[in-house]
Design an enzyme around this catalytic site. Sequence first.
Site, PDB file in Angstrom:
ATOM      1  N   ALA A  91      11.292   7.507   8.895  1.00 43.58           N
ATOM      2  CA  ALA A  91      11.593   8.729   8.149  1.00 43.58           C
ATOM      3  C   ALA A  91      11.631   8.470   6.648  1.00 43.58           C
ATOM      4  CB  ALA A  91      12.936   9.304   8.618  1.00 43.58           C
ATOM      5  N   GLU A 106       4.857   9.483   4.056  1.00 39.62           N
ATOM      6  CA  GLU A 106       3.519   9.412   4.662  1.00 39.62           C
ATOM      7  C   GLU A 106       2.446  10.069   3.810  1.00 39.62           C
ATOM      8  OE1 GLU A 106       6.227  10.442   6.216  1.00 39.62           O
ATOM      9  OE2 GLU A 106       6.521   9.275   8.048  1.00 39.62           O
ATOM     10  N   ASP A 123     -16.744  -5.188 -28.355  1.00 43.69           N
ATOM     11  CA  ASP A 123     -17.948  -5.791 -28.912  1.00 43.69           C
ATOM     12  C   ASP A 123     -18.410  -4.914 -30.081  1.00 43.69           C
ATOM     13  OD1 ASP A 123     -20.230  -7.457 -29.076  1.00 43.69           O
ATOM     14  OD2 ASP A 123     -21.385  -6.015 -27.920  1.00 43.69           O
ATOM     15  N   GLU A 172      14.463  15.011   5.131  1.00 47.88           N
ATOM     16  CA  GLU A 172      13.809  14.568   6.363  1.00 47.88           C
ATOM     17  C   GLU A 172      14.620  13.460   7.043  1.00 47.88           C
ATOM     18  OE1 GLU A 172       9.181  15.376   4.909  1.00 47.88           O
ATOM     19  OE2 GLU A 172       9.976  13.339   4.992  1.00 47.88           O
TER      20      GLU A 172
END
Length: 1034
Positions: free
Chosen positions: A340, A344, A386, A796
């Site tokens: 959890a 994701e 350069d 969550e």
Amino acid sequence: MGKAENYELYQVELGPGPSGDMAAKMSKKKAGRGGGKRKEKLENMKKEMEINDHQLSVAELEQKYQTSATKGLSASLAAELLLRDGPNALRPPRGTPEYVKFARQLAGGLQCLMWVAAAICLIAFAIQASEGDLTTDDNLYLALALIAVVVVTGCFGYYQEFKSTNIIASFKNLVPQQATVIRDGDKFQINADQLVVGDLVEMKGGDRVPADIRILQAQGRKVDNSSLTGESEPQTRSPECTHESPLETRNIAFFSTMCLEGTAQGLVVNTGDRTIIGRIASLASGVENEKTPIAIEIEHFVDIIAGLAILFGATFFIVAMCIGYTFLRAMVFFMAIVVAYVPEGLLATVTVCLSLTAKRLASKNCVVKNLEAVETLGSTSVICSDKTGTLTQNRMTVSHLWFDNHIHSADTTEDQSGQTFDQSSETWRALCRVLTLCNRAAFKSGQDAVPVPKRIVIGDASETALLKFSELTLGNAMGYRERFPKVCEIPFNSTNKFQLSIHTLEDPRDPRHVLVMKGAPERVLERCSSILIKGQELPLDEQWREAFQTAYLSLGGLGERVLGFCQLYLSEKDYPPGYAFDVEAMNFPTSGLSFAGLVSMIDPPRATVPDAVLKCRTAGIRVIMVTGDHPITAKAIAASVGIISEGSETVEDIAARLRVPVDQVNRKDARACVINGMQLKDMDPSELVEALRTHPEMVFARTSPQQKLVIVESCQRLGAIVAVTGDGVNDSPALKKADIGVAMGIAGSDAAKNAADMILLDDNFASIVTGVEQGRLIFDNLKKSIAYTLTKNIPELTPYLIYITVSVPLPLGCITILFIELCTDIFPSVSLAYEKAESDIMHLRPRNPKRDRLVNEPLAAYSYFQIGAIQSFAGFTDYFTAMAQEGWFPLLCVGLRPQWENHHLQDLQDSYGQEWTFGQRLYQQYTCYTVFFISIEMCQIADVLIRKTRRLSAFQQGFFRNRILVIAIVFQVCIGCFLCYCPGMPNIFNFMPIRFQWWLVPMPFGLLIFVYDEIRKLGVRCCPGSWWDQELYY
């Protein structure tokens, strides 16, 4: 086998033995094979090539290589040497298999975290399946979803990234196919890869040099070394040793450089990987890619996430064990909490945000090969650029003229509106005639409609510049030449240092010839006895010689290449029409000429570069010039583009101003510093680091590819994020070593493009500024996206914590979490990549990689423990409201979990005494999943609005300026409605239709989030540097 091994080691060491015999030194390194010596080998390649072939006499060369300067090698010895040394070809490294490249895309920091989470889900699935748990499938689905996310984003990254960099493969394009060789006195053509050291070869204009060659004979020989050394001007090659450095001397021609004109004969002194170009190739392929700053940031973030996940998981594992759960059940809880905690959706968010920025840059002519390089450019604190072709146009252009004792700036535009001199001047007409006639360059046919500056010219860079200038001022230079037919010519050579031609006059009534000459100013002047002033020939006395010297030094001090021009009308009596001029006998005068003037040329800076350098300076980015060109030229260009700012002085400038020796000047008083390759060779790394620290404005001239690499490493030792720009072969090792390499798309060599992380399609240094701005913006916006993504981890996670500790029915399911992470919240998270900058980010200093982290403590604390906590309260308020309205009051829910999940219990009573079957309870549990899901989504709308800014008020930024974000919010709401009310969802994804009032419960919490954040921002703006600012500004 012994010879093969000797060849391998010969290529690795690339240096001579004590006696000058390279093979002897190779044998000493025979035991030095294996992976443990790789670093030592790379350090050896960084050292300058110590060869002395350019200083040896012809007899010594013949003895050293067992060859003849007239007949070449014997065929038998050549065969032995070919067997010993191998072919004259660049040895490619072992390529990286495609499956390995793809595997790397699946094994980054976030990817590894998600693999671990997927494995934990599968273990939990196995444990629960063995116990007969009905929620087993959720963990299986979660594991499959995590794997799918990693694989899909890995495929996306693999597709975006160019095929693996293969440095040496690009050098193959430089290898000539055929070479003219003399062996045993016979001349014939062979494949260039069959050449060996000691071979006698011949070359002509248009050929590529087939190996590193010591010149023995040359006639009008010029080569183009621009891709190797950075010098725009064609370089003369002659038998004389003119410098102790093999890179500077004129009697060495380098493998793969182009012969522009003339012929030459010489001995091969190095082949294949032992050549200068081979050494650069080996050096470039041996340099390992550095981790990008964003990769380091993600690793740091993964460490934080993994640490917190394990900490929380272990804590609640102990709690679960203490309150009576079995070990296996407590382990399942531990795994659930760890999973959890894994964001994701973050991997997809980061990948898509970087891809969008890469696409945005591509529309502005910046092609990104590596997605992570997008952010790296924004972190850049030093740009090592350069000169030739990057800061300048790689096109010689007439810059100044000196005639009638005045220096004039040349106007090279089509309309000639900026010309500062009188074009009707007799002296100008004479000078223009000389520079037009004494010129072998010619326009390629069929270009009448092409603007003069863009026309293709056949000829060297200097004569091209003179021809184009003549075309712009005269109108038709080629037609003008036809009016003065050439009857005799002596091409430029290194001995005379002048070019001479004789022409008939255009007036048919005037049978005289005119002799015109150009060349090194001092050589031309010494052949003159008069000078043209306002069309009159005046004696070239001491006054005019001093005037010439003053003008010459003035133009030379600007770093410009200066040529002198003179003429002489030949008398009709001594040189009548049809006179047979003989260049061998020199039956015409080459002294007593009339000096017409000086013309200086320079490879001019690109028009957009000074402004770009100024923007870099404003943004706190240090621009360092690193070139192979002459120090005076490099310093002049650096000053003209702003790398050396107005008023800045070098040690030499201070010494000249104070009229004291250089060693009496305190080096710390000099803001600017110009270091040439010979000085750099004698400096140890600590001295170079100290020079970079002491002098803010640096120019490195006459540098070799090895030295460019060392300069980049020294900047990195100072903690700088280094970007390197370049277009030549000589730039490729430094491009590879830099944190981000930027190659030129038009003029850039394949080697430079392969070594770089970004390619500028328009070769415009100014495009780098755009890249820096976009890189800084994406870092800011990624910070916002990550903060938004992390916030929902707490709402969550807390349902599982309450589920374990308080034993309430599970408020939120795994599948529901997947929809939050990978469906509804992806679009708002990505939409933040389109957010405009809060302030002028190009007026801020580059971020400090050690201090200014992508995910810092204030961000984590604010997202998790403040906004995340409010969202959790919103979710549980909605959850308990939904449960209470269905008959399950909050106090009854506490400790209810064992009975609630008992599928044999079909008569569980609620607060009103109603009995619920297991199926009815499961239906209510899915309803709670949906309610908690909607609560998070409503709060996330407020969250995405506050993430638009970190310091400014959202009202100052504007709510509707980012239309993509508005569309994303609408889409988020629509997805939520679809999941709730689409038929079939309860059976497929466990989403249930919910009451309208349950949508309203989280709205006050969303308003609280918005007001709370506006107060935070107000405090940050009003109290900069305070505790409030330090703790709450992320």
